[in-house]
Design an enzyme around this catalytic site. Structure first.
Site, PDB file in Angstrom:
ATOM      1  N   SER A   1     -88.671  47.177  10.055  1.00  0.00           N
ATOM      2  CA  SER A   1     -87.679  47.495  11.094  1.00  0.00           C
ATOM      3  C   SER A   1     -87.580  46.391  12.135  1.00  0.00           C
ATOM      4  O   SER A   1     -86.489  46.069  12.589  1.00  0.00           O
ATOM      5  CB  SER A   1     -88.071  48.782  11.825  1.00  0.00           C
ATOM      6  OG  SER A   1     -88.083  49.870  10.962  1.00  0.00           O
TER       7      SER A   1
ATOM      8  N   HIS B   1     -82.972  44.629   6.181  1.00  0.00           N
ATOM      9  CA  HIS B   1     -83.200  45.788   7.042  1.00  0.00           C
ATOM     10  C   HIS B   1     -82.114  46.830   6.819  1.00  0.00           C
ATOM     11  O   HIS B   1     -80.981  46.672   7.250  1.00  0.00           O
ATOM     12  CB  HIS B   1     -83.245  45.353   8.523  1.00  0.00           C
ATOM     13  CG  HIS B   1     -83.449  46.510   9.436  1.00  0.00           C
ATOM     14  ND1 HIS B   1     -82.715  46.715  10.571  1.00  0.00           N
ATOM     15  CD2 HIS B   1     -84.307  47.552   9.355  1.00  0.00           C
ATOM     16  CE1 HIS B   1     -83.106  47.824  11.150  1.00  0.00           C
ATOM     17  NE2 HIS B   1     -84.071  48.351  10.436  1.00  0.00           N
TER      18      HIS B   1
ATOM     19  N   GLU C   1     -79.084  44.411   7.179  1.00  0.00           N
ATOM     20  CA  GLU C   1     -79.234  43.084   7.794  1.00  0.00           C
ATOM     21  C   GLU C   1     -80.078  42.223   6.853  1.00  0.00           C
ATOM     22  O   GLU C   1     -81.191  42.604   6.502  1.00  0.00           O
ATOM     23  CB  GLU C   1     -79.926  43.211   9.148  1.00  0.00           C
ATOM     24  CG  GLU C   1     -79.081  43.929  10.186  1.00  0.00           C
ATOM     25  CD  GLU C   1     -79.879  44.261  11.436  1.00  0.00           C
ATOM     26  OE1 GLU C   1     -79.968  43.401  12.327  1.00  0.00           O
ATOM     27  OE2 GLU C   1     -80.413  45.384  11.526  1.00  0.00           O
TER      28      GLU C   1
ATOM     29  N   ASN D   1     -81.639  46.453  15.912  1.00  0.00           N
ATOM     30  CA  ASN D   1     -82.643  47.098  16.764  1.00  0.00           C
ATOM     31  C   ASN D   1     -82.746  46.442  18.135  1.00  0.00           C
ATOM     32  O   ASN D   1     -83.142  47.094  19.107  1.00  0.00           O
ATOM     33  CB  ASN D   1     -83.997  47.158  16.060  1.00  0.00           C
ATOM     34  CG  ASN D   1     -84.122  48.450  15.260  1.00  0.00           C
ATOM     35  OD1 ASN D   1     -83.650  49.507  15.699  1.00  0.00           O
ATOM     36  ND2 ASN D   1     -84.725  48.377  14.081  1.00  0.00           N
TER      37      ASN D   1
END
Ligand SMILES: NC(=O)c1ccc[n+]([C@@H]2O[C@H](COP(=O)([O-])OP(=O)(O)OC[C@H]3O[C@@H](n4cnc5c(N)ncnc54)[C@H](O)[C@@H]3O)[C@@H](O)[C@H]2O)c1
Length: 300
Positions: free
Chosen positions: A110, A131, A143, A182
């Site tokens: 993550s 990701h 990603e 994120n």
């Protein structure tokens, strides 16, 4: 069709295996927990049934005992084990001993920089990050993160593989903690927590403000499209007033640290920023899934 190996059959791993199998690939999957491996086909079949997707896809998923047997014939390996740097490093060192020379190696971490995970490998040109977002079969984004060592063909092949499987891959050109999604998400969460911590509003109000305003637009209007839409001059004027006033702390909020210390862990303890009954938890989970299913249907 490629031969895909998935390491880790948890929440993310089983969903990633499902996406690749539905796209027609043969998928081997491994988990160190036998119960998770034993249940993986049943979990995938339940998802396929629920989504109205081709249930025959589950036959292309082969739960496999042992890491070596899982990866030895693979064209592409994706790891989705626990978010633990030393575990991931150890796994990739072992995986590298068993794969063929051109197999691409991907981690679904993550937030951990891919550079840290892949640094011990002998051939780092084929190693990268992918990701995915939860649940992998409903959220389109993946990603694709290259390191300073990753070859362009490895990035391009990975993007093509995911596009062909119906995902929306993007190329993240620098390997920074949290990648793109994120970082953006947690910049918002930092301010959301600070608003509560500073007594500006309560947690429910923060969520209402977002869901009933710019959250409504976010799926079709990104922040930079929005800045262009209103004008970069207006955006600059707003930033001159607002940016000095918003949270700038580099570390986690003491308010968040106190919640964790008090074991107010959210759904799992029944209280976090707010209190949650079992019914409220189930209702919110169902609402999110319904929303994502409708979005997938409208994409199709
Ligand atoms: N949950 C999310 O929303 C989400 C989203 C994007 C990325 N990720 C990342 O994906 C990865 C997996 O997360 P998850 O939510 O699926 O976790 P999870 O706990 O559901 O699954 C992890 C699985 O890895 C298995 N495992 C542990 N050690 C292993 C080993 N040595 N070999 C093989 N299998 C092993 C566990 O038995 C478990 O089944 C993490 O890096 C996480 O940060 C999670």
């Amino acid at each position: 069709m490629a031969r895909i190996a998935v390491i880790g059959a948890g929440l993310m791993g089983h969903g990633i295996a499902q996406v690749f199998a539905l796209a027609g690939h043969d998928v081997t999957i491994y988990d160190s927990d036998a119960a998770n491996l034993d249940s993986v086909k049943a979990r995938i079949l339940a998802n396929l049934r629920d989504l109205g997707d081709d249930q025959a896809a589950v036959e292309r998923v082969r739960p496999t005992a042992g890491l070596a047997a899982t990866v030895c014939d693979a064209d592409y390996v994706v790891e989705a084990v626990l978010e633990d740097l030393s575990l991931k490093r150890k796994l990739f060192i072992e995986i590298e001993q068993h794969v063929r020379p051109h197999t691409i190696l991907a981690s679904n971490t993550s937030v951990i920089p891919i550079t840290k995970i892949m640094e011990p490998l002998r051939d780092r040109t084929r190693a990268l990050g992918t990701h995915w977002w939860n649940p992998p079969y409903l959220v389109p984004l993946v990603e694709v993160i290259g390191t300073q060592w990753t070859s362009l063909p490895a990035i391009e092949d990975t993007i093509a593989l995911h596009k062909a499987a119906g995902k929306m891959p993007v190329h993240v050109k620098k390997d920074v903690p949290g990648f793109v999604g994120n970082r953006l998400q947690h910049a918002l969460w930092r301010e959301a927590i600070a608003l509560v911590e500073d007594g500006i509003c309560d947690a429910e109000t923060v969520d209402t403000v977002i869901k009933a305003s710019f959250g409504r637009r976010l799926a079709v209007l990104g922040p930079l499209e929005n800045a262009d839409l209103v004008g970069t001059d207006l955006t600059l004027a707003i930033h001159r007033t607002v940016l000095p006033a918003i949270e700038q702390r580099p570390g986690p909020s003491p308010y968040l640290e106190a919640l964790v210390a008090e074991r107010k862990l959210g759904f799992k303890s029944g209280e976090g920023f707010r209190k949650w009954t079992a019914e409220q938890q189930a209702a919110l989970r169902a609402k999110v899934t319904q929303h994502l299913k409708r979005a997938r249907a409208s994409d199709a």
